[in-house]
Design a protein around this motif. Sequence first.
Motif, PDB file in Angstrom:
ATOM      1  N   ILE A   9     -57.125 -24.233 -73.827  1.00 59.50           N
ATOM      2  CA  ILE A   9     -55.742 -24.664 -73.549  1.00 59.50           C
ATOM      3  C   ILE A   9     -55.156 -23.892 -72.365  1.00 59.50           C
ATOM      4  O   ILE A   9     -54.533 -24.324 -71.181  1.00 59.50           O
ATOM      5  N   VAL A  10     -55.602 -22.495 -72.172  1.00 59.35           N
ATOM      6  CA  VAL A  10     -55.361 -21.623 -71.024  1.00 59.35           C
ATOM      7  C   VAL A  10     -55.870 -22.163 -69.629  1.00 59.35           C
ATOM      8  O   VAL A  10     -55.310 -22.467 -68.747  1.00 59.35           O
ATOM      9  N   GLU A  11     -57.126 -22.658 -69.804  1.00 64.05           N
ATOM     10  CA  GLU A  11     -57.872 -23.354 -68.752  1.00 64.05           C
ATOM     11  C   GLU A  11     -57.214 -24.664 -68.362  1.00 64.05           C
ATOM     12  O   GLU A  11     -57.175 -24.830 -67.215  1.00 64.05           O
ATOM     13  N   SER A  12     -56.429 -25.081 -68.999  1.00 62.85           N
ATOM     14  CA  SER A  12     -55.793 -26.457 -68.647  1.00 62.85           C
ATOM     15  C   SER A  12     -54.308 -26.078 -68.210  1.00 62.85           C
ATOM     16  O   SER A  12     -53.648 -27.248 -67.921  1.00 62.85           O
ATOM     17  N   GLY A  13     -53.845 -24.721 -67.966  1.00 66.28           N
ATOM     18  CA  GLY A  13     -52.741 -24.662 -67.284  1.00 66.28           C
ATOM     19  C   GLY A  13     -51.564 -23.960 -68.224  1.00 66.28           C
ATOM     20  O   GLY A  13     -50.582 -23.812 -67.646  1.00 66.28           O
ATOM     21  N   VAL A  14     -51.848 -23.842 -69.507  1.00 71.04           N
ATOM     22  CA  VAL A  14     -50.603 -23.121 -70.416  1.00 71.04           C
ATOM     23  C   VAL A  14     -50.877 -21.532 -70.488  1.00 71.04           C
ATOM     24  O   VAL A  14     -51.980 -21.139 -70.470  1.00 71.04           O
ATOM     25  N   GLU A 313     -65.902 -29.208 -72.082  1.00 69.06           N
ATOM     26  CA  GLU A 313     -65.314 -28.017 -71.419  1.00 69.06           C
ATOM     27  C   GLU A 313     -64.487 -28.084 -70.552  1.00 69.06           C
ATOM     28  O   GLU A 313     -63.725 -26.989 -69.803  1.00 69.06           O
ATOM     29  N   ASP A 314     -63.976 -29.412 -70.087  1.00 68.78           N
ATOM     30  CA  ASP A 314     -63.163 -29.451 -68.877  1.00 68.78           C
ATOM     31  C   ASP A 314     -61.627 -29.343 -69.401  1.00 68.78           C
ATOM     32  O   ASP A 314     -61.312 -29.246 -70.613  1.00 68.78           O
TER      33      ASP A 314
END
Length: 374
Positions: A9-14, A313-314
């Motif tokens: 979730i962090v890697e997705s911008g949150v 992993e994306d």
Amino acid sequence: MATDPLARIVESGVSPWLDDLSRARLASGNLTELIRTRHVVGVTTNPTIFDKAIADGEAYAEQVAALAAAGAGVEEAVRAMTTDDVRAAADVFAAELPQARPGDARVSIEVDPRLAHDTEGTIAQARELWSLVDRSNVYIKIPATPEGLLAITEVISEGISVNATLIFDVDTYRAVALAYLDGLERAKAAGVDLSAIASVASVFLSRIDAKIDPVLEGIGTPEALELRGTAAIAGARATYGAYLEIIGSPRWQSLAQAGAQVQRPLWASTGTKNADYPDTMYVDQLVVADVVNTMPEKTLQASFDHARVPAGEDAFDTVTDTVSDAVATLEAVVRVGVPYEEIIATLTREGVESFIASWENLLATVTAALQDAA
């Protein structure tokens, strides 16, 4: 590579923030641990959080005794205790996350909620809190009442970073965003460094479903029952659509070119109140770039453990492609007979009243503690 659902979730911008602070949490090193192991990059506080922390904890006894010996009044004592905690937490973030993205590694502190309908009083206290905490990585929380919107514009124009709070609908979010732009434009005209100003707009979620779901159940039609648990997330997604419109506007682009930071939407009140709903629904259904999610520790731990994320992993996005459907959902909520605007107004009023009650409880607790210490 992500090692847990929250990391995805962090890697997705949150940006995950913790919706809690206490001196015991600071003294024990728990906040540092959450930064290091649970992806926490910010903290929010409010009068209810401080009321609970000071009423339940012995960690303040030494300071209370010193304040009582110095003859401090209750307002002075509360201000000293809360700003000391916020300053200490800000220092923890500065030490732990020196390379944090702009707008993160910050701690929010709220103006006295009794000033929610007092523009000048809010402005004066925002200046006072900014000076007392004396840390650049702090947000001053101001409620999004009509009077608060005017205060937001003024303090932003002075270079004070703001967390605009108690937002329950898209219209209020738009008003907050425009107040931010107004403040930035005034700051720019005054020669204030725009890059040093940060802001978030706190959109409250679970309280909406807790208020609307019983109305849907009372209506009782199949369409109404199907809409349970959808209003808050739909409102947040529609808000993100409004955010995209604002940052795509020429007005914002001009400010961005002058160094301004975007005002990120912040998902607040994300602890699920209905046990029948997934405990991470206000986290994993609102994953999109450039937002904050401030969570109670229980929700943070649940998201770390079992938030629902796609395989692989994306980075992923559960918001951008849903905006038009979200608007349709809100229209359906109104169509089946929910007095949506009336409920939103009630939530705002009750939010202010709740924080005032917590603040008055806090004053009573500290009054008794000062008397005992004296």
